[in-house]
Design a protein around this motif. Structure first.
Motif, PDB file in Angstrom:
ATOM      1  N   MET A   1      27.854  -6.950  30.111  1.00 59.48           N
ATOM      2  CA  MET A   1      28.335  -7.416  28.767  1.00 59.48           C
ATOM      3  C   MET A   1      28.514  -8.793  28.609  1.00 59.48           C
ATOM      4  O   MET A   1      28.941  -9.462  29.629  1.00 59.48           O
ATOM      5  N   ALA A   2      27.960  -9.447  27.553  1.00 57.75           N
ATOM      6  CA  ALA A   2      27.959 -10.854  27.403  1.00 57.75           C
ATOM      7  C   ALA A   2      29.351 -11.434  27.309  1.00 57.75           C
ATOM      8  O   ALA A   2      30.101 -10.527  26.612  1.00 57.75           O
ATOM      9  N   VAL A   3      29.460 -12.452  27.591  1.00 49.67           N
ATOM     10  CA  VAL A   3      30.834 -13.242  27.320  1.00 49.67           C
ATOM     11  C   VAL A   3      31.064 -13.430  25.858  1.00 49.67           C
ATOM     12  O   VAL A   3      29.858 -13.649  25.117  1.00 49.67           O
ATOM     13  N   PRO A   4      32.339 -13.507  25.398  1.00 52.28           N
ATOM     14  CA  PRO A   4      32.595 -13.603  23.932  1.00 52.28           C
ATOM     15  C   PRO A   4      31.988 -15.169  23.458  1.00 52.28           C
ATOM     16  O   PRO A   4      31.975 -16.093  24.407  1.00 52.28           O
ATOM     17  N   GLY A   5      31.414 -15.298  22.369  1.00 53.83           N
ATOM     18  CA  GLY A   5      30.947 -16.388  21.832  1.00 53.83           C
ATOM     19  C   GLY A   5      32.014 -17.917  21.503  1.00 53.83           C
ATOM     20  O   GLY A   5      31.716 -18.710  21.890  1.00 53.83           O
TER      21      GLY A   5
END
Length: 209
Positions: A1-5
């Protein structure tokens, strides 16, 4: 999962103790989230400094409800200092960012009662790898030549260092990397010093009480 923006979401995840489902007692979470929001708006060019006061430089949507709400606050207010904006609406910032992380799928919220009486909300990571990635970014920013550090990562280091967030930067590292942290803080404008002053004044106020 990508890190939050957004920077406030990243700071929240770094402040979270994965074993406890919350920030540790004494963590200046609300102040750091407000500072993180200001820092992101500063490095993206939405805000600038005018004699120690916050002014809007570019007024267009930043596509994030927490950041947009802060811009609305600033637009509707008389000119105020950076610390003044850090000091205000800290609990609201915690609630708003926590919900963002929940809606985005990064955390799971669990209602809980302390001693069976006092309601609190526990926050659990859905993917521990996201927090590990953020810690790696903090570490990399301390080693990468300053001119090559992403402004968002520089601001992240500046906020967690000024907020004394030991879960992200322990005391030994802060001392060893004092010069590098100072350089990264300079890239992030006046927000980190304002955060430091806010935390100091809150502590002094608590002692006086």
């Amino acid at each position: 999962m990508a890190v939050p923006g957004s920077l406030p979401q990243r700071v929240f995840l770094l402040a979270l103790d994965p074993d406890k489902g919350r920030a540790r007692i004494g963590t200046n979470l609300g102040a750091m989230l407000r500072a993180a929001a200001l820092a992101e708006l500063y490095v993206t060019g939405h805000l600038t400094d005018d004699g120690g006061r916050v002014v809007i430089k570019i007024r267009h949507s930043c596509h994030d409800p927490v950041l947009e709400a802060l811009l609305e606050e600033i637009a509707g207010s008389r000119p105020r200092t950076w610390q003044s904006w850090v000091d205000t609406r800290q609990n609201a910032a915690i609630s708003a960012v926590r919900l963002q992380l929940s809606y985005g799928g990064w955390v799971r919220l669990e209602p809980h009662r302390v001693l069976g009486l006092f309601p609190v909300t526990r926050v659990f990571l859905r993917d521990p790898g996201v927090r590990k990635e953020l810690l790696a970014r903090v570490s990399a920013a301390l080693k990468t030549p300053v001119g090559r550090v992403d402004p968002a990562d520089a601001a992240l280091v500046a906020v967690v260092a000024a907020g004394n967030l030991g879960l992200a930067l322990d005391r030994r590292t802060r001392r060893a990397e004092k010069r590098r942290i100072r350089d990264l803080t300079h890239l992030s404008g006046p927000i980190a010093p304002a955060l430091h002053s806010s935390i100091r004044d809150a502590a002094l106020g608590g002692e006086a009480a």
